[in-house]
Design an enzyme around this catalytic site. Structure first.
Site, PDB file in Angstrom:
ATOM      1  N   PHE A 122       0.866  -1.183   0.000  1.00 59.57           N
ATOM      2  CA  PHE A 122       0.000   0.000   0.000  1.00 59.57           C
ATOM      3  C   PHE A 122       0.896   1.223   0.000  1.00 59.57           C
ATOM      4  CE2 PHE A 122      -2.462   3.502   1.597  1.00 59.57           C
ATOM      5  CZ  PHE A 122      -3.702   3.335   1.012  1.00 59.57           C
ATOM      6  N   ASP A 207       9.318   2.880   1.533  1.00 60.11           N
ATOM      7  CA  ASP A 207       8.151   3.615   2.033  1.00 60.11           C
ATOM      8  C   ASP A 207       8.066   3.428   3.547  1.00 60.11           C
ATOM      9  OD1 ASP A 207       5.664   4.546   2.788  1.00 60.11           O
ATOM     10  OD2 ASP A 207       4.598   3.682   1.077  1.00 60.11           O
ATOM     11  N   LYS A 236       2.486  10.462   7.896  1.00 58.03           N
ATOM     12  CA  LYS A 236       1.773  10.084   9.132  1.00 58.03           C
ATOM     13  C   LYS A 236       2.166  10.932  10.332  1.00 58.03           C
ATOM     14  CE  LYS A 236      -0.333   6.011   7.674  1.00 58.03           C
ATOM     15  NZ  LYS A 236      -1.769   5.950   7.538  1.00 58.03           N
TER      16      LYS A 236
HETATM   17  C1  LIG Z   1       2.946   2.657   3.784  1.00 58.29           C
HETATM   18  C2  LIG Z   1       2.041   3.785   3.375  1.00 58.29           C
HETATM   19  N1  LIG Z   1       2.364   4.541   2.321  1.00 58.29           N
HETATM   20  C3  LIG Z   1       1.610   5.563   1.934  1.00 58.29           C
HETATM   21  C4  LIG Z   1       0.416   5.870   2.582  1.00 58.29           C
HETATM   22  C5  LIG Z   1      -0.427   7.014   2.120  1.00 58.29           C
HETATM   23  O1  LIG Z   1      -0.417   8.033   3.064  1.00 58.29           O
HETATM   24  P1  LIG Z   1      -1.592   9.116   3.109  1.00 58.29           P
HETATM   25  O2  LIG Z   1      -2.846   8.427   3.525  1.00 58.29           O
HETATM   26  O3  LIG Z   1      -1.109  10.143   4.093  1.00 58.29           O
HETATM   27  O4  LIG Z   1      -1.704   9.696   1.747  1.00 58.29           O
HETATM   28  C6  LIG Z   1       0.027   5.102   3.683  1.00 58.29           C
HETATM   29  C7  LIG Z   1      -1.237   5.387   4.390  1.00 58.29           C
HETATM   30  O5  LIG Z   1      -1.775   4.585   5.109  1.00 58.29           O
HETATM   31  C8  LIG Z   1       0.858   4.033   4.103  1.00 58.29           C
HETATM   32  O6  LIG Z   1       0.538   3.259   5.138  1.00 58.29           O
END
Ligand SMILES: Cc1ncc(COP(=O)(O)O)c(C=O)c1O
Length: 388
Positions: A122, A207, A236
């Site tokens: 994700f 990520d 986050k």
């Molecule tokens: C690993 C990861 N990358 C990217 C995102 C996307 O972040 P945002 O919801 O702030 O756009 C999330 C959100 O849960 C995430 O857990």
């Protein structure tokens, strides 16, 4: 709100540390279900609140094209926890934007537009990041709009070797998959991903939007793995609860972006940087990474000690913990909520815990005991559903 996601049947007017309060003063424990990994430092941490109040009164907003001492201070502190080969950061407003920035920088650095991500990944929901998000439910309707991504199984080095060609711009990996059910990337796999990417002139993007800032028991999950990503995405909890994202990269990657090739209105605003600066002080001074490591071990041990036949596996790192059930997780999450415990799902069968990092052990123990009671009561009713 447009309802592209379901609303919870509860509403809060106040939060402090790991607790949230309804208008009538009823207290709930946030195990991640209210904060989705944003509350590493707890809700309304007094130090972060004070920094926000002071900065809001001083200067809330000025474009990042104008140098700012508060931004400089925040970036200095951030780069103290980033690996030393990461020399530059682009500040934006969310995790998905941090990934967008990562993809664009990888494309400009390599002159390529194909990517490889992991099954179960994700990376966000905007059209670039969505390309790297695995679940068909999220991607399918927009398939024609997203970039060219290939997916390989996490921790499968041979599959990654086969997928990375000289046309690939970057490999994207989460050190622990959040939405993907708390699968943990091995240190060896992260090093292999770096080696394979670099052997083909591609970059490694890690990520850390969910794993960063103490969550996995280290300031960043990549620390100590031996892997050297070219780009690290953060978001986050980085600004203690204000909207933020960061694409952190080597000088070489940063230098490849042409002037005006990337930009932002709100990214790097003084208000968010002041909050982030205070949040990074809290991370260090309250030794939150170390505490997350210890509390996470405690939580996993307690969950395993339940000995429930409905628990298939307990996974994760630090205070990023998943309980993979042999039944669907949603009824269990609903039952936890009815006991004023807010946990999170991760795929159809995983109950995920992402509590504030300083949550007391007593609260974790109470949550595990309640989960144990819920699983016992559901065991009989659910026995028909039990998978092999
Ligand atoms: C690993 C990861 N990358 C990217 C995102 C996307 O972040 P945002 O919801 O702030 O756009 C999330 C959100 O849960 C995430 O857990």
């Amino acid at each position: 709100m447009a309802r592209s996601f379901p609303a919870k049947p509860v509403s809060f007017v106040r939060g402090l540390a790991h607790e949230l309060f309804t208008a009538d003063g009823t207290s709930y424990t946030d195990l991640g279900g209210a904060s989705h990994g944003v509350a590493n430092f707890g809700h309304s941490h007094p130090r972060i609140v004070a920094a926000i109040q002071e900065q809001a009164a001083r200067l809330t907003y000025a474009t990042a094209t104008i140098p700012s001492p508060v931004r400089g201070e925040f970036l200095d502190k951030l780069h103290r926890i980033l690996p030393s080969h990461i020399g530059r950061t682009f500040l934006c407003n969310s995790g998905t934007e941090a990934i967008e920035g990562a993809l664009k920088h990888a494309a400009t650095r390599t002159g390529r537009t194909k990517f490889v991500a992991m099954r179960g990944a994700f990376h966000g929901r905007t059209l670039g990041a969505l390309g790297g998000t695995f679940r068909p439910q999220y991607r399918k309707p927009f398939e024609a709009l997203v970039p060219d991504f290939t997916f390989t199984p996490l921790n499968d080095t041979a599959a990654l070797e086969a997928a990375v060609t000289n046309e690939v711009a970057a490999v994207l990996v989460e050190p622990v998959q959040g939405e993907g059910g708390l699968a943990v990337a091995t240190d060896q796999f992260l090093r292999d991903a770096e080696r394979i990417a670099h052997a083909h002139g591609a970059l490694l993007i890690v990520d850390e939007v969910q794993t960063g800032l103490g969550r996995t028991g280290r300031d960043l999950a990549i620390h100590g793995t031996g892997a050297k990503p070219d780009i690290i995405a953060l978001g986050k909890s980085l600004a203690g609860g204000l909207p933020v994202g960061a694409t952190c990269m080597t000088d070489e990657v940063a230098a490849a972006m042409p002037p005006g090739g990337h930009g932002t209105t709100f990214g790097g605003s003084p208000l968010v940087c002041a909050a982030g600066s205070a949040a990074l002080d809290v991370l260090r001074e309250e030794r939150l990474s170390e505490r997350a490591l210890q509390s996470g071990d405690h939580l996993r041990t307690a969950l395993l000690a339940l000995g429930s036949p409905l628990v298939r596996e307990v996974r994760g790192r630090g205070l990023m913990v998943g309980v993979d059930l042999r039944i669907k997780s949603q009824p269990v999450l609903d039952a936890l909520l009815s006991q004023r415990l807010l946990a999170l799902g991760a795929g159809p069968t995983v109950v995920r815990f992402l509590p504030p990092l300083a949550i007391p052990r007593a609260n974790l123990d109470a949550a595990v005991a309640t989960l144990g009671t819920i699983l016992q009561s559901q065991a009989l009713a659910a026995s028909a559903e039990v998978a092999a």
